[in-house]
Design an enzyme around this catalytic site. Structure first.
Site, PDB file in Angstrom:
ATOM      1  N   LYS A   1       0.869  -1.184   0.000  1.00 34.33           N
ATOM      2  CA  LYS A   1       0.000   0.000   0.000  1.00 34.33           C
ATOM      3  C   LYS A   1       0.894   1.219   0.000  1.00 34.33           C
ATOM      4  O   LYS A   1       1.850   1.302   0.779  1.00 34.33           O
ATOM      5  CB  LYS A   1      -0.872  -0.001   1.282  1.00 34.33           C
ATOM      6  CG  LYS A   1      -1.778   1.215   1.408  1.00 34.33           C
ATOM      7  CD  LYS A   1      -3.084   1.009   0.683  1.00 34.33           C
ATOM      8  CE  LYS A   1      -3.895   2.290   0.485  1.00 34.33           C
ATOM      9  NZ  LYS A   1      -3.528   3.052  -0.741  1.00 34.33           N
TER      10      LYS A   1
ATOM     11  N   GLN B   1       7.336   3.666   3.797  1.00 30.77           N
ATOM     12  CA  GLN B   1       5.920   3.297   3.862  1.00 30.77           C
ATOM     13  C   GLN B   1       5.708   1.999   4.652  1.00 30.77           C
ATOM     14  O   GLN B   1       4.675   1.829   5.296  1.00 30.77           O
ATOM     15  CB  GLN B   1       5.388   3.139   2.433  1.00 30.77           C
ATOM     16  CG  GLN B   1       3.865   3.250   2.318  1.00 30.77           C
ATOM     17  CD  GLN B   1       3.371   4.684   2.284  1.00 30.77           C
ATOM     18  OE1 GLN B   1       3.948   5.529   1.626  1.00 30.77           O
ATOM     19  NE2 GLN B   1       2.283   4.963   2.994  1.00 30.77           N
TER      20      GLN B   1
ATOM     21  N   LYS C   1       5.638   3.150   8.273  1.00 28.38           N
ATOM     22  CA  LYS C   1       4.481   4.034   8.472  1.00 28.38           C
ATOM     23  C   LYS C   1       3.188   3.216   8.544  1.00 28.38           C
ATOM     24  O   LYS C   1       2.372   3.377   9.449  1.00 28.38           O
ATOM     25  CB  LYS C   1       4.399   5.006   7.296  1.00 28.38           C
ATOM     26  CG  LYS C   1       3.297   6.038   7.397  1.00 28.38           C
ATOM     27  CD  LYS C   1       3.048   6.762   6.078  1.00 28.38           C
ATOM     28  CE  LYS C   1       4.300   7.410   5.535  1.00 28.38           C
ATOM     29  NZ  LYS C   1       3.990   8.387   4.452  1.00 28.38           N
TER      30      LYS C   1
ATOM     31  N   LYS D   1       5.337   1.769  -3.197  1.00 30.03           N
ATOM     32  CA  LYS D   1       5.251   3.126  -3.760  1.00 30.03           C
ATOM     33  C   LYS D   1       5.411   3.031  -5.259  1.00 30.03           C
ATOM     34  O   LYS D   1       6.047   2.111  -5.759  1.00 30.03           O
ATOM     35  CB  LYS D   1       6.378   4.003  -3.197  1.00 30.03           C
ATOM     36  CG  LYS D   1       6.119   5.489  -3.310  1.00 30.03           C
ATOM     37  CD  LYS D   1       5.244   5.979  -2.190  1.00 30.03           C
ATOM     38  CE  LYS D   1       4.850   7.420  -2.331  1.00 30.03           C
ATOM     39  NZ  LYS D   1       4.186   7.914  -1.107  1.00 30.03           N
TER      40      LYS D   1
ATOM     41  N   GLY E   1      -2.734   8.484  -4.029  1.00 35.01           N
ATOM     42  CA  GLY E   1      -2.062   9.689  -4.519  1.00 35.01           C
ATOM     43  C   GLY E   1      -0.790  10.003  -3.756  1.00 35.01           C
ATOM     44  O   GLY E   1      -0.463   9.384  -2.744  1.00 35.01           O
ATOM     45  N   ASP E   2      -0.054  10.955  -4.265  1.00 35.25           N
ATOM     46  CA  ASP E   2       1.137  11.529  -3.609  1.00 35.25           C
ATOM     47  C   ASP E   2       1.423  12.803  -4.405  1.00 35.25           C
ATOM     48  O   ASP E   2       0.504  13.343  -5.055  1.00 35.25           O
ATOM     49  CB  ASP E   2       2.324  10.538  -3.647  1.00 35.25           C
ATOM     50  CG  ASP E   2       3.481  10.950  -2.728  1.00 35.25           C
ATOM     51  OD1 ASP E   2       3.379  10.754  -1.507  1.00 35.25           O
ATOM     52  OD2 ASP E   2       4.471  11.505  -3.225  1.00 35.25           O
TER      53      ASP E   2
ATOM     54  N   THR F   1      -4.217  13.639   5.688  1.00 34.67           N
ATOM     55  CA  THR F   1      -2.793  13.721   6.033  1.00 34.67           C
ATOM     56  C   THR F   1      -2.531  14.971   6.875  1.00 34.67           C
ATOM     57  O   THR F   1      -1.872  14.915   7.924  1.00 34.67           O
ATOM     58  CB  THR F   1      -1.914  13.718   4.769  1.00 34.67           C
ATOM     59  OG1 THR F   1      -2.341  12.655   3.923  1.00 34.67           O
ATOM     60  CG2 THR F   1      -0.454  13.537   5.117  1.00 34.67           C
TER      61      THR F   1
ATOM     62  N   ASN G   1      -1.675  19.215  -1.285  1.00 32.32           N
ATOM     63  CA  ASN G   1      -2.703  18.564  -0.469  1.00 32.32           C
ATOM     64  C   ASN G   1      -2.346  18.566   1.020  1.00 32.32           C
ATOM     65  O   ASN G   1      -3.148  18.987   1.865  1.00 32.32           O
ATOM     66  CB  ASN G   1      -2.910  17.120  -0.973  1.00 32.32           C
ATOM     67  CG  ASN G   1      -3.790  16.322  -0.046  1.00 32.32           C
ATOM     68  OD1 ASN G   1      -3.328  15.692   0.904  1.00 32.32           O
ATOM     69  ND2 ASN G   1      -5.087  16.387  -0.264  1.00 32.32           N
TER      70      ASN G   1
ATOM     71  N   SER H   1      -6.698   5.994   3.973  1.00 30.83           N
ATOM     72  CA  SER H   1      -6.807   5.123   2.795  1.00 30.83           C
ATOM     73  C   SER H   1      -7.232   3.723   3.234  1.00 30.83           C
ATOM     74  O   SER H   1      -8.044   3.068   2.580  1.00 30.83           O
ATOM     75  CB  SER H   1      -5.456   5.025   2.074  1.00 30.83           C
ATOM     76  OG  SER H   1      -5.227   6.149   1.262  1.00 30.83           O
TER      77      SER H   1
HETATM   78  P1  NDP Z   1       1.154  17.946  -3.823  1.00 34.18           P
HETATM   79  O1  NDP Z   1       1.559  17.588  -5.211  1.00 34.18           O
HETATM   80  O2  NDP Z   1      -0.274  18.175  -3.539  1.00 34.18           O
HETATM   81  O3  NDP Z   1       1.961  19.220  -3.330  1.00 34.18           O
HETATM   82  C1  NDP Z   1       3.356  19.238  -3.304  1.00 34.18           C
HETATM   83  C2  NDP Z   1       3.810  20.616  -2.825  1.00 34.18           C
HETATM   84  O4  NDP Z   1       5.206  20.578  -2.565  1.00 34.18           O
HETATM   85  C3  NDP Z   1       3.617  21.690  -3.872  1.00 34.18           C
HETATM   86  O5  NDP Z   1       3.398  22.915  -3.235  1.00 34.18           O
HETATM   87  C4  NDP Z   1       4.960  21.681  -4.603  1.00 34.18           C
HETATM   88  O6  NDP Z   1       5.259  22.906  -5.269  1.00 34.18           O
HETATM   89  C5  NDP Z   1       5.902  21.464  -3.447  1.00 34.18           C
HETATM   90  N1  NDP Z   1       7.123  20.773  -3.898  1.00 34.18           N
HETATM   91  C6  NDP Z   1       7.218  19.625  -4.603  1.00 34.18           C
HETATM   92  N2  NDP Z   1       8.497  19.294  -4.814  1.00 34.18           N
HETATM   93  C7  NDP Z   1       9.222  20.244  -4.222  1.00 34.18           C
HETATM   94  C8  NDP Z   1      10.600  20.458  -4.078  1.00 34.18           C
HETATM   95  N3  NDP Z   1      11.505  19.608  -4.606  1.00 34.18           N
HETATM   96  N4  NDP Z   1      10.998  21.555  -3.382  1.00 34.18           N
HETATM   97  C9  NDP Z   1      10.082  22.416  -2.854  1.00 34.18           C
HETATM   98  N5  NDP Z   1       8.752  22.252  -2.964  1.00 34.18           N
HETATM   99  C10 NDP Z   1       8.341  21.190  -3.633  1.00 34.18           C
HETATM  100  O7  NDP Z   1       1.740  16.765  -2.902  1.00 34.18           O
HETATM  101  P2  NDP Z   1       1.293  16.336  -1.439  1.00 34.18           P
HETATM  102  O8  NDP Z   1       0.858  17.508  -0.659  1.00 34.18           O
HETATM  103  O9  NDP Z   1       0.384  15.173  -1.578  1.00 34.18           O
HETATM  104  O10 NDP Z   1       2.668  15.767  -0.864  1.00 34.18           O
HETATM  105  C11 NDP Z   1       3.591  16.572  -0.128  1.00 34.18           C
HETATM  106  C12 NDP Z   1       4.484  15.674   0.710  1.00 34.18           C
HETATM  107  O11 NDP Z   1       3.693  14.922   1.623  1.00 34.18           O
HETATM  108  C13 NDP Z   1       5.297  14.626  -0.075  1.00 34.18           C
HETATM  109  O12 NDP Z   1       6.508  14.401   0.595  1.00 34.18           O
HETATM  110  C14 NDP Z   1       4.434  13.386   0.034  1.00 34.18           C
HETATM  111  O13 NDP Z   1       5.174  12.203  -0.160  1.00 34.18           O
HETATM  112  C15 NDP Z   1       3.936  13.526   1.454  1.00 34.18           C
HETATM  113  N6  NDP Z   1       2.718  12.790   1.806  1.00 34.18           N
HETATM  114  C16 NDP Z   1       1.573  12.889   1.086  1.00 34.18           C
HETATM  115  C17 NDP Z   1       0.441  12.217   1.481  1.00 34.18           C
HETATM  116  C18 NDP Z   1      -0.863  12.353   0.780  1.00 34.18           C
HETATM  117  O14 NDP Z   1      -1.834  11.775   1.242  1.00 34.18           O
HETATM  118  N7  NDP Z   1      -0.967  13.110  -0.299  1.00 34.18           N
HETATM  119  C19 NDP Z   1       0.453  11.331   2.651  1.00 34.18           C
HETATM  120  C20 NDP Z   1       1.695  11.351   3.389  1.00 34.18           C
HETATM  121  C21 NDP Z   1       2.773  12.047   2.952  1.00 34.18           C
HETATM  122  P3  NDP Z   1       5.059  23.045  -6.852  1.00 34.18           P
HETATM  123  O15 NDP Z   1       3.595  23.127  -7.071  1.00 34.18           O
HETATM  124  O16 NDP Z   1       5.804  24.276  -7.214  1.00 34.18           O
HETATM  125  O17 NDP Z   1       5.661  21.801  -7.455  1.00 34.18           O
HETATM  126  O1  2IT Z   2       3.182   8.913   1.628  1.00 31.41           O
HETATM  127  C1  2IT Z   2       2.033   8.496   1.863  1.00 31.41           C
HETATM  128  O2  2IT Z   2       1.748   7.924   2.924  1.00 31.41           O
HETATM  129  C2  2IT Z   2       1.003   8.692   0.840  1.00 31.41           C
HETATM  130  N1  2IT Z   2       1.273   9.302  -0.185  1.00 31.41           N
HETATM  131  C3  2IT Z   2      -0.370   8.114   1.047  1.00 31.41           C
HETATM  132  C4  2IT Z   2      -0.403   6.680   0.630  1.00 31.41           C
HETATM  133  C5  2IT Z   2      -1.767   6.037   0.621  1.00 31.41           C
HETATM  134  O3  2IT Z   2      -1.814   4.866   0.242  1.00 31.41           O
HETATM  135  O4  2IT Z   2      -2.763   6.670   0.969  1.00 31.41           O
END
Ligand code: NDP
Ligand code: 2IT
Length: 448
Positions: free
Chosen positions: A91, A112, A115, A127, A166-167, A211, A243, A380
């Protein structure tokens, strides 16, 4: 690292995967924590637990061809790393970002495993993703890419095998297109094959928020138990504006904090009055525009080029919610110098090892993403449960379950830190608590 077995296995990983810097970074952090428990478990070495733990059960790499709106052909690279299924089907999310490579996929899949173990739900670790960049692409281009990606991925996934979500770069739009293609190819409405779906076709209420909300629930537990404190009256920085960042900012604000700075990959905004989330959500969710637009529209706010400088803004609490290694020693030192009290990670591995050392050595509270951002994957898991029982719970029911899970994760991390003789070291606690369950399951299932 002093223990001979840990050193031996780490050296093997280093020799074999020398070019995978993010993966090595993640493995090293976990191994350094396992030092505290390894002596109690001679059976791990006898059964090659660590050798197996650092090797994905399966890695799939594939070609993703697609055509843009002008009929031009492009080829991207797709991945799915099925890392560990000891406690449940693989997952983990799917990331679309130009920086995606095998090292990034493996570090995320590895994190993961632990986690998902911490969530207490039956989910293994995996992943996936692609080096495709959704930025600047039309909806039709994103759809064609997602369909091509799923045309290969579908044969590797399933509710009892591997469940993506998603991610970075993959939200409800992309999950919808991928689910549609999966259904079309297989002729099965298999809801629990992917999570983060839209609400009309099996998505869970509160998954979008989970998250960020979960991060704040975890952080609140840590603030309360370790500092007798809360978000009330605190100045907060939330890096990123995707997100995780958006719903972290929303929940912090609801809990009495004031979020004064947020960023994207180009720069950051500073709003001393507290960021107006309605405007930010409109810019990011509806217009898919740069964060600089906020400063054009909100009087009194400022835009600064360069996202790393966000850590120089004075704050009490920092939530890095953008991407891996977004905070280095300079950023961490700036937080310390400005009197910051806590860094709770929303992103996966956002602090590099030097930044972690600075934060911990200066007595700030610190939680690693694998514990504090686990609310996303936990919800999830709740989405899969609802799909399986063919029911859907209310927003309040899911949110309450999420809250309970985050409190339990905090407790598991804290208790493990006490057992290791380092009370309050939540990084150590998360790695140890997450790993013990996986190791136990691997031991019970024999050499597979
Ligand atoms: P999004 O795509 O929704 O947002 C990513 C954000 O981070 C954007 O603002 C983006 O800016 C910025 N960003 C991406 N890459 C970089 C970088 N190299 N340097 C600086 N800023 C950057 O992703 P999420 O919010 O879903 O994910 C954010 C983090 O949280 C990741 O590490 C992800 O693995 C983690 N995560 C996500 C989960 C989820 O449910 N979505 C769950 C747990 C963890 P720009 O638009 O300019 O690219
Ligand atoms: O990094 C993470 O934990 C996620 N992007 C969410 C993974 C999931 O299966 O909901």
């Amino acid at each position: 690292m002093n223990n001979a077995y840990l050193k031996k296995v780490y050296a093997q990983v280093e020799a074999r995967d020398s070019h995978e810097s993010e993966f090595l970074q993640a493995v090293r952090e976990v191994f350094e924590s396992l030092e505290y428990v390894i002596d109690k478990h001679p059976e791990w070495e006898e059964n090659g637990i660590l050798e197996r733990f650092v090797e994905p059960e399966r890695t799939v790499e594939f070609r993703v061809p697609w055509t843009d709106d002008n009929g031009k052909l492009h080829v991207n690279r797709g991945y799915r790393v099925q890392f560990n299924s000891a406690i449940g089907p693989y997952k983990g999310g799917i990331r679309f970002h130009p920086s995606v490579n095998l090292s990034v996929m493996k570090f995320l899949g590895f994190e993961q495993i632990l986690k998902n173990s911490l969530t207490t739900l039956p989910m293994g670790g995996g992943k996936g993703g692609s080096d495709f960049d959704p930025k600047g692409k039309s909806d039709a281009e994103v759809m064609r890419f997602c369909q091509s990606f799923m045309t290969e991925l579908y044969r590797h996934i399933g509710q009892f095998t591997d469940v993506p979500a998603g991610d970075i770069g993959v939200g409800a739009r992309e999950v919808g297109y991928m689910f549609g293609q999966y259904k079309r190819i297989t002729n099965r409405f298999d809801g629990a094959v992917i999570t983060g779906k839209g609400i009309p076709f099996g998505g869970s209420l509160a998954r979008t928020q989970a998250t960020g909300y979960g991060l704040c629930y975890f952080s609140l537990e840590a603030l309360k138990n370790l500092r007798n404190d809360s978000y009330e009256g605190k100045t907060v920085i939330v890096s990123g504006s995707g997100n995780v960042a958006q719903f972290t900012a929303e929940k912090c604000t609801q809990l009495g904090g004031k979020v004064v700075a947020m960023s994207d990959s180009q720069g950051y905004i500073y709003d001393p009055n507290g960021i107006n989330l309605q405007i930010l959500f409109d810019i990011k969710q509806k217009r898919r525009a740069r964060i600089s637009v906020y400063a054009d529209e909100v009087p009194g706010s400022e835009y600064h080029e360069g996202c790393k400088n966000i850590w120089k803004v004075k704050c009490d609490i920092a939530h890095p919610c953008a991407s891996q290694n977004e905070m280095d020693a300079e950023g961490a030192q700036a937080l310390v110098d400005n009197g910051c009290m806590a860094v709770f990670e929303g992103a996966n591995m956002p602090l590099n090892p030097e930044a972690i050392d600075i934060v911990k050595n200066n007595g700030l509270l610190y939680s690693p993403g694998k514990a504090s951002n686990a609310g996303g994957v936990a919800t999830s898991g709740l989405e899969m449960t609802q799909n399986s029982i063919r029911m859907s719970w209310s927003f309040e029911e899911v949110d309450e379950k999420l809250h309970g899970i985050m409190k339990n994760i905090y407790k598991a991390c804290y208790d493990a830190s006490v057992e290791c003789g380092k009370p309050g070291d939540l990084m150590l606690g998360a790695n140890v608590a997450g790993f013990l369950k996986v190791a136990q399951a691997m031991m019970a299932q024999g050499v597979v």
